[in-house]
Design an enzyme around this catalytic site. Structure first.
Site, PDB file in Angstrom:
ATOM      1  N   LYS A  83      25.890  32.040  16.110  1.00 28.62           N
ATOM      2  CA  LYS A  83      24.961  31.601  17.148  1.00 28.62           C
ATOM      3  C   LYS A  83      23.548  31.950  16.704  1.00 28.62           C
ATOM      4  O   LYS A  83      23.275  33.103  16.332  1.00 28.62           O
ATOM      5  CB  LYS A  83      25.306  32.353  18.435  1.00 28.62           C
ATOM      6  CG  LYS A  83      25.155  31.574  19.699  1.00 28.62           C
ATOM      7  CD  LYS A  83      25.716  32.432  20.831  1.00 28.62           C
ATOM      8  CE  LYS A  83      25.513  31.818  22.160  1.00 28.62           C
ATOM      9  NZ  LYS A  83      25.892  32.726  23.239  1.00 28.62           N
TER      10      LYS A  83
HETATM   11  C1  E4P Z   1      26.256  31.446  26.495  1.00 30.44           C
HETATM   12  O1  E4P Z   1      26.460  31.293  25.343  1.00 30.44           O
HETATM   13  C2  E4P Z   1      25.178  32.298  27.051  1.00 30.44           C
HETATM   14  O2  E4P Z   1      25.130  33.463  26.330  1.00 30.44           O
HETATM   15  C3  E4P Z   1      25.418  32.579  28.490  1.00 30.44           C
HETATM   16  O3  E4P Z   1      26.060  31.483  29.121  1.00 30.44           O
HETATM   17  C4  E4P Z   1      24.195  33.034  29.233  1.00 30.44           C
HETATM   18  O4  E4P Z   1      24.491  33.139  30.598  1.00 30.44           O
HETATM   19  P1  E4P Z   1      23.581  33.937  31.638  1.00 30.44           P
HETATM   20  O5  E4P Z   1      22.375  33.109  31.928  1.00 30.44           O
HETATM   21  O6  E4P Z   1      24.452  34.092  32.837  1.00 30.44           O
HETATM   22  O7  E4P Z   1      23.232  35.240  30.980  1.00 30.44           O
END
Ligand code: E4P
Length: 218
Positions: A83
């Protein structure tokens, strides 16, 4: 639509993987920090439980170090998806890691323009954050609609739309209606998808009537 679970909590992942409904996992540095465990160990263990893509995020901000980190993460298991953030350096690292044959998830996407860049960089997944847009009074789901519409015009865009920052089942339903490829769900939201009061009520009535028959299937 594929379902990923958005957590680094191994117990949750094991439990949800047993449902047979899980296609992958997404983590981020905040989710890993919550576990209090070593990042590499956590990713390794998750990859032993789930065979689909497991997103593990780099923490460097310059492309050269991102690539080094990404290559290290990619060695953990063949289903690791590196990522990277949606920055110029992140997209440069994305291209290099994709050329290595590594899956890449471009995260922190908040606009259709950014999603176009992620597709052009060859991302396997782009992660638009719907909940965080809703939180600031914008329309997170409109972003998903825009990205799905744009990607459909170009056969060369093979990037999958991975709906992230999901807050409730309504987000999942809307994303499915728009044709998004993947939803990454917090465990709580994934469990909420099962729930309907008429299912509980109907089951209780069926079981009560069955008991009256005095029969047993086995
Ligand atoms: C996904 O890859 C993200 O890390 C995640 O959905 C972020 O979510 P949040 O806004 O609830 O922290």
């Amino acid at each position: 639509m594929k379902f990923f679970v958005d957590t680094a909590d191994l117990e949750e992942i094991r439990d949800l993987a047993a449902s047979g409904l899980l296609d992958g996992v997404t983590t981020n540095p905040s989710l890993v920090a919550k576990t209090g465990q070593n990042f590499i160990d956590v990713v390794k263990q998750i990859c032993e439980v789930v065979s689909g893509p497991v997103s593990a995020e780099v923490t460097a901000t310059d492309h050269a170090t991102m690539i080094q980190e990404g290559r290290k993460l990619a060695k953990i298991a063949k289903n690791v998806t590196v990522k990277v953030p949606l920055t110029p350096d992140g997209l440069r690292a994305c291209r290099t890691l994709r050329d290595d044959g590594t899956m890449v998830n471009v995260t922190l996407c908040f606009s259709p323009a950014q999603a176009i860049l992620a597709a052009k960089a060859g991302a396997s997944f782009v992660s638009p954050f719907v909940g965080r847009l809703d939180d600031i009074g914008e329309d997170g789901m409109a972003l998903i609609g825009d990205i799905c519409q744009i990607y459909r015009h170009y056969d060369a865009f093979t990037t999958e739309v991975l709906v992230a920052s999901i807050r409730h089942p309504g987000h999942v339903i809307e994303a499915a209606k728009m044709g998004a490829h993947v939803a990454t769900l917090p465990p709580k939201v994934l469990r909420q998808l099962f729930q309907h009061p008429l299912t509980d009520k109907g089951l209780a009535a069926f079981l009560a009537d069955w008991q009256k028959t005095g029969q047993s299937i086995l």
